[in-house]
Design a protein around this motif. Structure first.
Motif, short mmCIF file in Angstrom:
data_model
loop_
_atom_site.label_atom_id
_atom_site.label_comp_id
_atom_site.label_asym_id
_atom_site.label_seq_id
_atom_site.Cartn_x
_atom_site.Cartn_y
_atom_site.Cartn_z
N HIS A 110 45.23 -10.77 -15.76
CA HIS A 110 46.63 -11.19 -15.70
C HIS A 110 46.64 -12.72 -15.65
O HIS A 110 46.05 -13.31 -14.76
CB HIS A 110 47.26 -10.58 -14.44
CG HIS A 110 48.70 -10.90 -14.27
ND1 HIS A 110 49.42 -10.50 -13.16
CD2 HIS A 110 49.57 -11.58 -15.05
CE1 HIS A 110 50.67 -10.92 -13.28
NE2 HIS A 110 50.78 -11.58 -14.42
N MET A 111 47.27 -13.34 -16.61
CA MET A 111 47.26 -14.79 -16.74
C MET A 111 48.69 -15.30 -16.93
O MET A 111 49.44 -14.77 -17.74
CB MET A 111 46.39 -15.17 -17.94
CG MET A 111 46.20 -16.64 -18.14
SD MET A 111 44.49 -17.11 -17.83
CE MET A 111 43.74 -16.72 -19.41
N LEU A 112 49.01 -16.34 -16.17
CA LEU A 112 50.35 -16.93 -16.29
C LEU A 112 50.24 -18.24 -17.05
O LEU A 112 49.37 -19.06 -16.77
CB LEU A 112 50.93 -17.19 -14.90
CG LEU A 112 52.38 -17.65 -14.87
CD1 LEU A 112 53.32 -16.53 -15.32
CD2 LEU A 112 52.78 -18.09 -13.46
N HIS A 113 51.14 -18.41 -18.01
CA HIS A 113 51.17 -19.61 -18.81
C HIS A 113 52.48 -20.36 -18.57
O HIS A 113 53.55 -19.75 -18.55
CB HIS A 113 51.07 -19.21 -20.29
CG HIS A 113 51.41 -20.33 -21.21
ND1 HIS A 113 52.69 -20.57 -21.65
CD2 HIS A 113 50.64 -21.30 -21.73
CE1 HIS A 113 52.68 -21.65 -22.42
NE2 HIS A 113 51.46 -22.10 -22.49
N GLY B 239 35.43 -16.06 -8.42
CA GLY B 239 34.94 -17.44 -8.36
C GLY B 239 34.65 -18.01 -9.73
O GLY B 239 34.64 -19.23 -9.93
N ASP B 240 34.44 -17.13 -10.73
CA ASP B 240 34.14 -17.58 -12.09
C ASP B 240 35.39 -17.97 -12.88
O ASP B 240 35.29 -18.56 -13.94
CB ASP B 240 33.41 -16.48 -12.88
CG ASP B 240 32.00 -16.24 -12.38
OD1 ASP B 240 31.49 -17.09 -11.63
OD2 ASP B 240 31.42 -15.20 -12.75
N TYR B 241 36.57 -17.52 -12.40
CA TYR B 241 37.76 -17.74 -13.22
C TYR B 241 39.00 -18.21 -12.46
O TYR B 241 39.95 -18.71 -13.06
CB TYR B 241 38.12 -16.47 -14.01
CG TYR B 241 38.41 -15.24 -13.17
CD1 TYR B 241 39.61 -15.12 -12.47
CD2 TYR B 241 37.50 -14.19 -13.09
CE1 TYR B 241 39.88 -14.00 -11.70
CE2 TYR B 241 37.76 -13.06 -12.31
CZ TYR B 241 38.95 -12.97 -11.63
OH TYR B 241 39.22 -11.86 -10.87
N MET C 23 46.76 -19.94 -15.97
CA MET C 23 46.21 -19.64 -14.64
C MET C 23 46.10 -18.14 -14.37
O MET C 23 47.09 -17.41 -14.44
CB MET C 23 47.11 -20.27 -13.57
CG MET C 23 47.27 -21.78 -13.69
SD MET C 23 45.71 -22.72 -13.61
CE MET C 23 45.30 -22.52 -11.88
N PRO C 24 44.90 -17.68 -14.02
CA PRO C 24 44.72 -16.28 -13.62
C PRO C 24 45.61 -15.95 -12.43
O PRO C 24 45.79 -16.76 -11.54
CB PRO C 24 43.24 -16.20 -13.24
CG PRO C 24 42.60 -17.33 -13.95
CD PRO C 24 43.63 -18.42 -13.98
N GLN C 25 46.17 -14.75 -12.44
CA GLN C 25 47.11 -14.32 -11.40
C GLN C 25 46.54 -13.24 -10.52
O GLN C 25 47.26 -12.56 -9.83
CB GLN C 25 48.41 -13.82 -12.05
CG GLN C 25 49.17 -14.88 -12.79
CD GLN C 25 49.58 -16.02 -11.87
OE1 GLN C 25 50.33 -15.81 -10.93
NE2 GLN C 25 49.08 -17.21 -12.13
N GLN C 26 45.25 -13.04 -10.57
CA GLN C 26 44.66 -11.97 -9.77
C GLN C 26 43.61 -12.55 -8.84
O GLN C 26 42.97 -13.55 -9.15
CB GLN C 26 44.03 -10.94 -10.69
CG GLN C 26 42.97 -11.57 -11.57
CD GLN C 26 42.52 -10.62 -12.63
OE1 GLN C 26 43.18 -10.44 -13.64
NE2 GLN C 26 41.39 -9.99 -12.39
N LEU C 27 43.44 -11.91 -7.72
CA LEU C 27 42.50 -12.41 -6.73
C LEU C 27 41.22 -11.60 -6.73
O LEU C 27 40.25 -11.93 -6.06
CB LEU C 27 43.13 -12.36 -5.33
CG LEU C 27 44.38 -13.23 -5.21
CD1 LEU C 27 45.06 -12.99 -3.88
CD2 LEU C 27 44.03 -14.70 -5.38
N GLU C 28 41.22 -10.51 -7.47
CA GLU C 28 40.01 -9.69 -7.54
C GLU C 28 39.99 -8.94 -8.85
O GLU C 28 40.98 -8.92 -9.59
CB GLU C 28 39.97 -8.70 -6.37
CG GLU C 28 41.19 -7.82 -6.31
CD GLU C 28 41.19 -6.94 -5.06
OE1 GLU C 28 41.82 -5.88 -5.11
OE2 GLU C 28 40.53 -7.31 -4.07
#
Ligand code: FE
Length: 296
Positions: A74-77, A50-52, A106-111
């Motif tokens: 993991h971040m997608l640009h 929820g923070d990112y 955008m962060p690519q992870q859900l946890e």
């Protein structure tokens, strides 16, 4: 030989940016609080999606460079020129916004844990309008020097001479000649780092505390407290009782006027006004021609 001392301590403050990403801002937290050419340093670290998770949706930049160093996550640009980069743990994205970019991060992870830094480095007046460019650097491309007394120095930009062995990072040859190191020292260990005289240096411990300066005169930087250092050709670091992990940054100051309006950093108000007009008129899209001529 002159050992650098801490001139000024900046305590990072909790804030949020993008679509509500929680982070701690060090440099750049108030107007004018920069260490030429370093304009901003953000640390993001959370186990709570929820923070990112909302990330940094499409937004523009002009006039400087952004360096994103991901420790975990993991971040997608993606940008409006069609560039796409996938940043993974230990990797770095070095982006030159130049005359204009509209991108999302955008962060690519859900946890799990998302942890890293974004540093803004100013560009000289003569390079603010150059075409946008990228370097996506995998963790494997970033050399790590092991220290005799324990600990490591990861060299992201510039080079460092450790006891006669030079370790050079993947980023070289920029006008500001940046040094970007990630230093890890076990409890009580010390490190003597040569740095170029005349370059501005900043040390930011993100785990544990670190003492800066010669023994007896050292000043302790607690976690999350950045130190702007005096001039000199050496930085003496000593880890506190918990050990330390710290970013060590140095670069050649530009000594040019800085006029910032959010994600735009130019030299004059007129240039900022022109930038806002260019952005509103869709002229940032024109940077695509530059991309073609740049061979990207
Ligand atoms: Fe950005």
């Amino acid at each position: 030989m002159t050992t650098r001392t801490v001139n000024n301590v900046i305590q990072s403050i909790a804030t949020s940016d993008g679509a509500g990403v929680k982070l701690r801002r060090s440099l750049g937290q108030t107007r004018g609080l920069y260490h030429d050419p370093f304009l901003m340093l953000d640390e993001f670290s959370s186990e709570n999606p929820g923070d990112y998770i909302a990330g940094f949706p499409a937004h523009p930049h002009r006039g400087f460079e952004t360096v994103t160093y991901l420790l975990d996550g993991h971040m997608l640009h993606e940008d409006h020129l069609g560039n796409r980069g996938d940043l993974k743990s230990g990797g770095v994205q070095w982006m030159t916004a130049g005359r204009g970019i509209i991108h999302s991060e955008m962060p690519q992870q859900l946890e799990g844990r998302m942890r890293g830094f974004q540093l803004w480095i100013n560009l000289p007046a003569a390079e603010k309008m150059k075409p946008a460019g990228y370097r996506d650097i995998d963790a494997a491309e970033i050399p790590v020097a092991a220290l005799a007394g324990g600990g490591t120095v990861k060299v992201i930009a510039g080079e460092v001479d450790l006891g006669g062995t030079v370790t050079a990072g993947p980023i070289q040859g920029l006008t500001t000649d940046p040094l970007y190191l990630d230093v890890e020292l076990p409890a009580g260990a010390s490190l003597s780092l040569p740095v170029k005289s005349g370059h501005n240096a900043y040390v930011y411990p993100y785990e544990g505390s670190v003492a800066i300066g010669t023994e007896g005169q050292a000043r302790v930087l607690e976690r999350g407290h950045g130190g702007m250092l005096s001039d000199g050709d050496r930085i003496e670091l000593q880890a506190g009782a918990q050990g330390t992990r710290a970013l060590v940054l140095a670069a050649k100051p530009l000594r040019e006027p800085v006029v910032q309006y959010g994600p735009f950093v130019m030299n004059t108000r007129e240039e900022i006004e022109q930038t806002l007009r260019d952005y509103q008129n869709g002229a940032f899209a024109g940077a695509a021609e530059a991309r073609a001529s740049d061979g990207r």
